[in-house]
Enzyme design. Structure first.
Site, PDB file in Angstrom:
ATOM      1  N   GLU A  68       0.888  -1.168   0.000  1.00 53.86           N
ATOM      2  CA  GLU A  68       0.000   0.000   0.000  1.00 53.86           C
ATOM      3  C   GLU A  68       0.915   1.204   0.000  1.00 53.86           C
ATOM      4  OE1 GLU A  68      -1.872   3.067   1.116  1.00 53.86           O
ATOM      5  OE2 GLU A  68      -2.386   2.050   3.003  1.00 53.86           O
ATOM      6  N   CYS A 116      -2.646   8.656   3.207  1.00 60.30           N
ATOM      7  CA  CYS A 116      -2.422   8.109   1.856  1.00 60.30           C
ATOM      8  C   CYS A 116      -3.569   8.526   0.962  1.00 60.30           C
ATOM      9  CB  CYS A 116      -2.390   6.585   1.886  1.00 60.30           C
ATOM     10  SG  CYS A 116      -1.062   5.961   2.846  1.00 60.30           S
TER      11      CYS A 116
HETATM   12  C1  UN1 Z   1      -3.637   5.534   5.107  1.00 59.99           C
HETATM   13  O1  UN1 Z   1      -3.563   6.755   4.992  1.00 59.99           O
HETATM   14  O2  UN1 Z   1      -2.622   4.796   4.940  1.00 59.99           O
HETATM   15  O3  UN1 Z   1      -9.392   5.934   4.125  1.00 59.99           O
HETATM   16  C2  UN1 Z   1      -4.858   4.814   5.517  1.00 59.99           C
HETATM   17  C3  UN1 Z   1      -8.789   6.527   5.035  1.00 59.99           C
HETATM   18  C4  UN1 Z   1      -8.472   5.753   6.275  1.00 59.99           C
HETATM   19  C5  UN1 Z   1      -7.247   4.933   6.094  1.00 59.99           C
HETATM   20  C6  UN1 Z   1      -6.085   5.668   5.523  1.00 59.99           C
HETATM   21  N1  UN1 Z   1      -9.600   4.908   6.587  1.00 59.99           N
HETATM   22  O4  UN1 Z   1      -8.468   7.705   4.957  1.00 59.99           O
END
Ligand code: UN1
Length: 512
Positions: free
Chosen positions: A266, A300
């Site tokens: 990821e 992310c």
């Molecule tokens: C991440 O930033 O690695 O969808 C995960 C989202 C969160 C998870 C983010 N539920 O923003």
């Protein structure tokens, strides 16, 4: 702009709340007496120390996880689910304590830190249910008196390498499912977030003891990238689940592939949202501001690129700027703060570098980008989220900068918008704001968004755990969390059972 200079706690105050939370959770004080510093981005100063595991300790953790797997895989899956269920109860009991640690180490505002712990509790619920649903299919055999079926078995040791920005939720996505799947777990958290890691690992250890699970099913490695590299190289680690930068993924993926290990990656996101002329702009505005400025742009899934129809671009940009002006920037411990600090000086440098590049490439910063509170907190990096109008083709918008910068581009036709949207190398999350069903469906179709997550009338961030989470292209292709992501943590076997008393060969082959 509003800031809360006065309300930033002292380093000693943060250290004290952290100490209390760690104590309440029952973290072994010996693990908090060591050579590694933990800094809080709230002040940029050291709030605690942790032990650092030696190479021998890492080796013995992997060896024990490998050995314990042989027992754990034979425990019935619903019984394995009982461990995860108990962990969920303890996480619920200590939700505030864990959130306090996440706020102190990551700089997340309290509501988002609580949300992160809730995300752990949610995935635990899903995993407990999943422990009774590790379904395999049966298929009609082409031969009489034969049955064809598939079964799912535990995979082995799962190595988890997690990032600072979701220090506990992403660990839980992996661990809850891996444990239910019958795997054992070895975890290398981000260097910045060892305290949060200690907290949730301690609660997992307590849950394991409470339900009588074997020793050694989970191991927290207090190490740095050298320890993470060991997991990547070690053939005993059946699956490496890694969250981080594209560069990290490019380094580790070939190493794992060479030993035929499994990788769940990821990596970066460079998430875009299209805003169509029919969009409900009030709704879109809220979705955009949370996704772009929330978590100080350090998800992310943060929104980094806005692709707006040219007929509404000026109106929308001025509304975004008005909304940004109302965002309180400051200590995440203050209940009215919405934008906390960046994690460290490097993030600030990256943000400034990207903004300079954007200007060189013809971009115009219409709001923000400046550092605030620097006089009082020289080691902490608070920034105003930036909004930058960009020409649709420029190099900087193709890079993920892990800081709050929203590039705004314009389009005239939906085809053009989708082309701009898909032109970046990353493919995690995406969104369209529209009230036109045809446009929404086009965006979700095979010739629409090329991302792993594609939303309608919702921002790019804040996914629920029930869906699979992950993305395409440089994001790495992995899927974790909900849907059928559990299969990544298991191995599939196809069984053909012959109860015919004869031995007909498949495909009509005659032999003997
Ligand atoms: C991440 O930033 O690695 O969808 C995960 C989202 C969160 C998870 C983010 N539920 O923003």
């Amino acid at each position: 702009m509003s800031t809360f200079t006065a309300s930033i706690p002292t380093t000693a105050e943060i250290a004290e709340t952290v100490r209390k939370s760690l104590h309440s959770i029952g973290v072994d004080p010996q693990l908090l007496d060591g050579s590694r510093e933990t800094k809080s981005p709230i002040t940029g100063e050291v709030i605690a120390h942790t032990k650092f595991h030696t190479d021998d300790e890492i080796e013995s953790a992997v060896a024990q996880a490998t050995e314990t797997f042989k027992t754990w895989r034979t425990v019935p899956a619903p019984v394995r689910g009982a461990l995860v269920k108990r962990w969920g109860q303890l996480l619920t009991d200590h939700k505030e304590d864990i959130a306090t640690l996440v706020t102190a180490e990551v700089g997340k505002i309290h509501s988002e830190a609580l949300g992160e712990v809730q995300e752990m509790i949610d995935i635990v619920d899903l995993a407990v249910g999943q422990s009774r649903q590790l379904y395999g299919k049966t298929m009609p055999s082409e031969r009489p008196g034969h049955r064809l079926a598939e079964t799912w078995h535990p995979l082995g040791v799962v190595g988890i390498i997690s990032a600072f920005n979701f220090p506990v939720a992403v660990f839980a996505w992996n661990t809850a499912l891996a444990l239910v799947a019958g795997d054992t777990v070895v975890w290398k958290p981000a260097d910045a977030t060892r305290l949060s890691a200690l907290a949730v690992d301690t609660l997992l250890a307590r849950a394991a003891k409470d339900v009588g699970a074997p020793d050694g099913i989970h191991h927290l490695l207090l190490t740095d990238r050298t320890g993470g590299q060991k997991l990547v190289e070690d053939p005993r680690i059946a699956l490496v689940s890694a969250t981080g930068s594209v560069r990290m993924g490019q380094e580790i993926a070939p190493v794992i592939a060479k030993r035929f290990g499994r990788a769940l990656l990821e990596l970066g996101g460079n998430n875009g949202a299209i805003v169509a002329p029919s969009a409900d702009l009030d709704l879109a505005l809220r979705g955009i501001v949370f996704a772009a400025a929330g978590t100080a742009g350090q998800r992310c899934t943060s929104l980094r690129r806005l692709i707006v129809h040219s007929s509404i671009a000026d109106t929308l940009v001025s509304r975004i700027v008005d909304a940004y002006r109302t965002l309180n920037i400051g200590s995440p411990t203050h209940e009215e703060t919405l934008v906390g600090p960046l994690i460290n000086a490097n993030s600030f440098k990256a943000q400034q570098g990207a903004l300079n590049q954007a200007k060189e490439e013809g971009g115009k910063i219409v709001y923000g980008g400046e550092r605030v509170l620097a006089d009082d907190q020289p080691e902490a990096y608070y920034v105003q989220p930036a909004v930058v109008r960009m020409p649709s083709q420029s190099a900087v918008v193709h890079d993920e900068t892990f800081a709050p910068i929203l590039y705004v581009m314009t389009y005239d036709t939906l085809d053009e918008a989708i082309e701009i949207h898909n032109s970046v190398p990353q493919g995690l999350s995406s969104a369209i704001f529209t009230q036109d069903n045809t446009e929404a469906e086009r965006f979700l179709s095979a010739s629409g968004s090329d991302c792993g997550i594609a939303n309608v009338n919702i921002g790019t961030s804040g996914a629920e755990i029930g869906g699979a989470f992950g993305g395409e292209k440089e994001t790495g292709g992995g899927r974790e969390s909900g849907s059928d992501s559990w299969k990544v943590y298991m191995r599939q076997a196809t069984n053909t059972i012959n109860f015919s008393g004869k031995l007909p060969l498949a495909q009509g082959v005659k032999f003997l």
